[in-house]
Enzyme design. Structure first.
Site, PDB file in Angstrom:
ATOM      1  N   ASP A  16       0.861  -1.185   0.000  1.00  0.00           N
ATOM      2  CA  ASP A  16       0.000   0.000   0.000  1.00  0.00           C
ATOM      3  C   ASP A  16       0.897   1.235   0.000  1.00  0.00           C
ATOM      4  O   ASP A  16       2.073   1.158   0.366  1.00  0.00           O
ATOM      5  CB  ASP A  16      -0.931  -0.009   1.216  1.00  0.00           C
ATOM      6  CG  ASP A  16      -2.242   0.730   0.949  1.00  0.00           C
ATOM      7  OD1 ASP A  16      -2.327   1.441  -0.076  1.00  0.00           O
ATOM      8  OD2 ASP A  16      -3.174   0.620   1.771  1.00  0.00           O
ATOM      9  N   ASP A  17       0.333   2.353  -0.411  1.00  0.00           N
ATOM     10  CA  ASP A  17       1.144   3.570  -0.407  1.00  0.00           C
ATOM     11  C   ASP A  17       1.374   4.068   1.014  1.00  0.00           C
ATOM     12  O   ASP A  17       2.425   4.602   1.335  1.00  0.00           O
ATOM     13  CB  ASP A  17       0.497   4.671  -1.281  1.00  0.00           C
ATOM     14  CG  ASP A  17      -0.946   4.966  -0.893  1.00  0.00           C
ATOM     15  OD1 ASP A  17      -1.553   4.191  -0.132  1.00  0.00           O
ATOM     16  OD2 ASP A  17      -1.490   5.991  -1.366  1.00  0.00           O
ATOM     17  N   ASP A  44      -2.150   4.878   7.730  1.00  0.00           N
ATOM     18  CA  ASP A  44      -2.455   6.117   8.458  1.00  0.00           C
ATOM     19  C   ASP A  44      -3.033   5.747   9.830  1.00  0.00           C
ATOM     20  O   ASP A  44      -2.303   5.574  10.804  1.00  0.00           O
ATOM     21  CB  ASP A  44      -3.435   6.937   7.613  1.00  0.00           C
ATOM     22  CG  ASP A  44      -3.724   8.322   8.154  1.00  0.00           C
ATOM     23  OD1 ASP A  44      -3.627   8.521   9.379  1.00  0.00           O
ATOM     24  OD2 ASP A  44      -4.051   9.225   7.371  1.00  0.00           O
TER      25      ASP A  44
HETATM   26  O1  LIG Z   1      -4.566   3.547   7.603  1.00  0.00           O
HETATM   27  P1  LIG Z   1      -5.822   4.115   7.036  1.00  0.00           P
HETATM   28  O2  LIG Z   1      -6.395   5.214   7.890  1.00  0.00           O
HETATM   29  O3  LIG Z   1      -6.838   3.054   6.717  1.00  0.00           O
HETATM   30  O4  LIG Z   1      -5.448   4.858   5.691  1.00  0.00           O
HETATM   31  C1  LIG Z   1      -4.630   4.263   4.717  1.00  0.00           C
HETATM   32  C2  LIG Z   1      -5.413   4.005   3.465  1.00  0.00           C
HETATM   33  O5  LIG Z   1      -5.943   5.266   2.988  1.00  0.00           O
HETATM   34  C3  LIG Z   1      -5.627   5.386   1.610  1.00  0.00           C
HETATM   35  O6  LIG Z   1      -6.614   4.815   0.832  1.00  0.00           O
HETATM   36  P2  LIG Z   1      -8.012   5.573   0.611  1.00  0.00           P
HETATM   37  O7  LIG Z   1      -8.992   5.133   1.671  1.00  0.00           O
HETATM   38  O8  LIG Z   1      -7.776   7.044   0.501  1.00  0.00           O
HETATM   39  O9  LIG Z   1      -8.530   4.964  -0.744  1.00  0.00           O
HETATM   40  P3  LIG Z   1      -7.864   5.019  -2.183  1.00  0.00           P
HETATM   41  O10 LIG Z   1      -6.471   4.469  -2.052  1.00  0.00           O
HETATM   42  O11 LIG Z   1      -8.756   4.174  -3.018  1.00  0.00           O
HETATM   43  O12 LIG Z   1      -7.886   6.459  -2.618  1.00  0.00           O
HETATM   44  C4  LIG Z   1      -4.346   4.619   1.433  1.00  0.00           C
HETATM   45  O13 LIG Z   1      -4.155   4.208   0.098  1.00  0.00           O
HETATM   46  C5  LIG Z   1      -4.498   3.450   2.383  1.00  0.00           C
HETATM   47  O14 LIG Z   1      -5.076   2.321   1.768  1.00  0.00           O
END
Ligand SMILES: O=P(O)(O)OC[C@H]1O[C@H](OP(=O)(O)OP(=O)(O)O)[C@H](O)[C@@H]1O
Length: 163
Positions: free
Chosen positions: A95-96, A99
């Site tokens: 994953d990128d 958070d």
């Molecule tokens: O640790 P967390 O609080 O769960 O956040 C991390 C996640 O948030 C982002 O995805 P996002 O929900 O923005 O979806 P996307 O990648 O489809 O834009 C990111 O790519 C992670 O998967």
């Protein structure tokens, strides 16, 4: 826009920097000496680093898990659109960013043996990640290149005059 009460700083990441950081993550994964069998990209943010890592580690089996959060930045309810089950310890989840750790927790429940790697991490989610490259503070909004564009900003002195 990020919610003002949750984020107090911004960490802009360019395509170039994301490429370099993803390659740095590839080095770490390579140095572990494991025979990675496949990559599981967490859609959508994990797709870009997963592509870079797949190239660097010469992995051709790339799968996805698809998770959608209903609100853009407040990370409210989450919905699993595509899941995987089982997996082994040589599966690599990419994953990128981790958070709050909500997404990572959900993916780890699906694939408990797999190795979870992210390019960026924040303190709340860090315990859920096995390998990452750069940590930023919890109140930092990471501005990814696909969410931004180059635009004019006022000179610093201009802002000073307005204070
Ligand atoms: O640790 P967390 O609080 O769960 O956040 C991390 C996640 O948030 C982002 O995805 P996002 O929900 O923005 O979806 P996307 O990648 O489809 O834009 C990111 O790519 C992670 O998967």
């Amino acid at each position: 826009m990020p919610s003002k009460d949750r984020y107090h700083r911004t960490y802009p990441v360019s395509w170039d920097q994301l490429h370099r950081d993803s390659r740095a993550l590839s080095w770490r994964l390579l140095d572990m000496g494991r025979k990675w069998e496949r990559i599981v990209a967490v859609v959508r943010g994990g797709l870009v680093p997963a592509a870079v890592i797949a190239r660097e580690l010469d992995i051709h089996f790339v799968d996805t898990v698809c998770i959608s959060s209903y609100t853009i930045r407040d990370q409210g309810e989450m919905s699993v659109l595509k899941k995987l089950e089982g997996g082994g310890r040589n599966w690599l989840i990419i994953d990128d960013l981790v958070d709050t750790g909500k997404t990572a927790r959900m993916v780890r429940q699906m694939l408990p043996e797999a190795h979870f790697a992210t390019v960026y991490s924040k303190p709340d989610g860090r315990p859920l990640v096995d390998t990452f490259v750069t940590e930023v503070s919890q109140d930092t909004w990471i501005l990814f290149p696909w969410d931004s564009e180059v635009q004019f900003v006022e000179p610093l002195v201009q802002n000073r005059h307005e204070e």
